[in-house]
Design an enzyme around this catalytic site. Structure first.
Site, PDB file in Angstrom:
ATOM      1  N   HIS A   1     -28.083 -54.861   8.323  1.00  0.00           N
ATOM      2  CA  HIS A   1     -27.179 -54.134   8.892  1.00  0.00           C
ATOM      3  C   HIS A   1     -26.521 -53.653  10.012  1.00  0.00           C
ATOM      4  O   HIS A   1     -24.964 -54.236  10.629  1.00  0.00           O
ATOM      5  CB  HIS A   1     -27.034 -52.351   8.149  1.00  0.00           C
ATOM      6  CG  HIS A   1     -25.641 -51.674   8.064  1.00  0.00           C
ATOM      7  ND1 HIS A   1     -25.002 -51.652   7.484  1.00  0.00           N
ATOM      8  CD2 HIS A   1     -25.780 -50.883   9.322  1.00  0.00           C
ATOM      9  CE1 HIS A   1     -24.082 -50.999   8.193  1.00  0.00           C
ATOM     10  NE2 HIS A   1     -24.499 -50.613   9.289  1.00  0.00           N
TER      11      HIS A   1
ATOM     12  N   ASP B   1     -31.732 -68.380  27.729  1.00  0.00           N
ATOM     13  CA  ASP B   1     -31.981 -67.096  28.880  1.00  0.00           C
ATOM     14  C   ASP B   1     -32.999 -67.338  29.329  1.00  0.00           C
ATOM     15  O   ASP B   1     -33.656 -68.420  29.111  1.00  0.00           O
ATOM     16  CB  ASP B   1     -32.186 -65.755  28.629  1.00  0.00           C
ATOM     17  CG  ASP B   1     -31.885 -64.888  29.886  1.00  0.00           C
ATOM     18  OD1 ASP B   1     -31.571 -65.344  30.664  1.00  0.00           O
ATOM     19  OD2 ASP B   1     -31.471 -63.962  29.441  1.00  0.00           O
TER      20      ASP B   1
ATOM     21  N   CYS C   1     -19.279 -51.712   3.558  1.00  0.00           N
ATOM     22  CA  CYS C   1     -20.027 -52.253   4.749  1.00  0.00           C
ATOM     23  C   CYS C   1     -20.172 -53.677   3.157  1.00  0.00           C
ATOM     24  O   CYS C   1     -20.149 -53.331   2.949  1.00  0.00           O
ATOM     25  CB  CYS C   1     -20.907 -51.978   5.635  1.00  0.00           C
ATOM     26  SG  CYS C   1     -22.004 -53.581   6.063  1.00  0.00           S
TER      27      CYS C   1
ATOM     28  N   ASP D   1     -24.517 -60.504  24.095  1.00  0.00           N
ATOM     29  CA  ASP D   1     -25.676 -60.054  23.416  1.00  0.00           C
ATOM     30  C   ASP D   1     -26.793 -58.429  24.276  1.00  0.00           C
ATOM     31  O   ASP D   1     -26.060 -58.302  24.879  1.00  0.00           O
ATOM     32  CB  ASP D   1     -26.528 -61.142  24.064  1.00  0.00           C
ATOM     33  CG  ASP D   1     -27.111 -61.070  25.565  1.00  0.00           C
ATOM     34  OD1 ASP D   1     -28.621 -60.751  25.269  1.00  0.00           O
ATOM     35  OD2 ASP D   1     -26.957 -61.707  26.745  1.00  0.00           O
TER      36      ASP D   1
ATOM     37  N   CYS E   1     -22.736 -55.856   3.994  1.00  0.00           N
ATOM     38  CA  CYS E   1     -23.411 -56.328   3.870  1.00  0.00           C
ATOM     39  C   CYS E   1     -24.473 -56.367   2.579  1.00  0.00           C
ATOM     40  O   CYS E   1     -24.463 -56.333   1.943  1.00  0.00           O
ATOM     41  CB  CYS E   1     -24.078 -56.183   5.755  1.00  0.00           C
ATOM     42  SG  CYS E   1     -25.572 -54.456   5.211  1.00  0.00           S
TER      43      CYS E   1
ATOM     44  N   CYS F   1     -25.558 -52.524   2.106  1.00  0.00           N
ATOM     45  CA  CYS F   1     -25.446 -52.014   1.323  1.00  0.00           C
ATOM     46  C   CYS F   1     -24.623 -52.123   0.415  1.00  0.00           C
ATOM     47  O   CYS F   1     -24.419 -51.378  -0.266  1.00  0.00           O
ATOM     48  CB  CYS F   1     -24.308 -51.815   3.050  1.00  0.00           C
ATOM     49  SG  CYS F   1     -24.590 -50.905   4.210  1.00  0.00           S
TER      50      CYS F   1
END
Length: 379
Positions: A337, A94, A306, A268, A308, A311
């Site tokens: 997560h 940015d 999930c 974002d 991830c 999890c």
């Protein structure tokens, strides 16, 4: 600019939603895609290896913050952002405009740029379009953003008009100052506040520069969600179809679904890591505070479906214990997560567009009175 191409893969038959591939020197971004925010060259509490596991493809860093600490010279000396933070995927920086204009009490705007006092040491800093680009050239991200004037909400029509006109003039200066056109793509930022005619004017002026990509800025600065949707729906079709379109600072389920339906490719937001630091897990459209009593003896994963790391390996009870104890691992697991969840949400939209069932699966987010689920947080 052959290092940067956008390939349109397919489009939704009922909306303007689309699937694309944004090719950069550090890899391909499969759109639509959520991009985690790594303001200070790190996504808070998460390692680059963990980000890869979350399926992150492109991440953000911030010009303003990195200029203050450690300084672009040090990053350049390290070999650029990719080597400095050990991330080999695409990076976007940015311009610092949003952060500087948030410092309304300690900055002054002129045609030359923005003058403000450093919150770190009180020294006066002059951030001009040329300086912003110079810093970003040294940082070495794949995509860099033009320095723009982000008008606050609410603001008068005249004030927003002047900010938009200045944004166009500053873009010209950014283009002239940009020294790394072969390996850095400069995106322009459409401004115009909540005034659709000013958005149209800004977009029309910016596309004349034939940049490799365009962003919609100046949303998620305090205006109600219905106005964000109105702005995005009116502005997105004005941007070139053969270039990536980036909606800055948006990351709730509803806002992303509405934006994808309008033809947006990239997003974002700080939501996943900020929520994690407040002990909040994002679970299929809901927000769960893991400090709640009901999780103390709940030995199931945050989300059974999930995949991830959090999890697959830990229970709600364990993570509840960690965040109650203010253990950093708790914030890391929730960040992993939450980032996975938002990236998966955009992946699911991508697949639905490919299968031509986007409205069937995500149409409930496009209805006016559907819940937003997650609090709106600015970029």
């Amino acid at each position: 600019m052959n290092n940067f191409t956008f390939k349109l893969v397919c489009q939704c038959g009922s909306t303007d939603a689309r699937v694309g591939e944004f090719h950069t020197p550090h890899g391909v971004v499969h759109t639509p895609r959520f991009m985690p925010v790594g303001t200070l060259a790190n996504v808070k509490t998460v390692t680059p290896a963990q980000l890869k596991e979350c399926k992150a493809e492109m991440i953000l860093a911030n010009t303003y913050h990195l200029h203050l600490q450690p300084g672009e010279d040090i990053v350049a000396e390290a070999g650029g952002l990719h080597k400095f933070m050990n991330w080999d995927g695409p990076i976007l920086t940015d311009s610092g405009g949003f952060q500087v204009f948030s410092l309304s009490e300690i900055r002054s705007i002129s045609e030359n740029g923005v003058q403000f006092r450093s919150p770190r040491d009180g020294n006066t800093i002059n951030l001009t379009p040329e300086k912003s680009i110079q810093i970003q050239n040294q940082l070495g991200a794949d995509v860099i953003m033009a320095f723009d004037e982000c008008a606050p909400y609410p603001a008068t029509y005249e004030a927003v008009k002047l900010a938009g006109q200045r944004t166009t003039r500053w873009l010209e200066r950014c283009i002239k100052a940009h020294d790394r056109k072969d390996d850095q793509a400069l995106f322009g930022i459409v401004q115009g506040g909540v005034f659709l005619d000013l958005r149209q004017q800004s977009a029309r002026e910016l596309i004349e520069f034939d940049l490799p990509g365009y962003a919609i800025g100046g949303v998620s600065v305090g205006e109600p969600p219905e106005l964000i949707e109105k702005i995005v729906k009116a502005t997105t079709p004005l941007l070139p179809a053969d270039k990536p379109r980036y909606l800055m600072g948006v990351g709730t389920y509803k806002e992303m679904a509405q934006a994808v339906a309008a033809g947006i490719d990239l997003f974002d937001c700080v939501i996943p890591t900020r929520f994690a630091r407040h002990s909040v897990a994002l679970v299929r459209g809901e927000r769960w505070n893991l400090k709640n009593q009901k999780f103390k003896r709940d030995f199931t994963p945050i989300d059974r479906e999930c995949n991830c790391y959090a999890c697959q390996n830990f229970s709600r009870a364990y993570i509840s214990h960690l965040v109650r104890s203010q253990e950093i691992l708790g914030y890391t697991l929730l960040s992993i997560h939450n980032i996975t969840e938002l990236i998966r949400f955009t992946q699911q939209m991508r697949q639905a567009i490919i299968e031509n069932c986007f409205v069937e699966k995500f149409g409930h987010y496009l209805v006016e009175d559907s819940p937003a689920h997650a609090d709106k947080v600015g970029h």
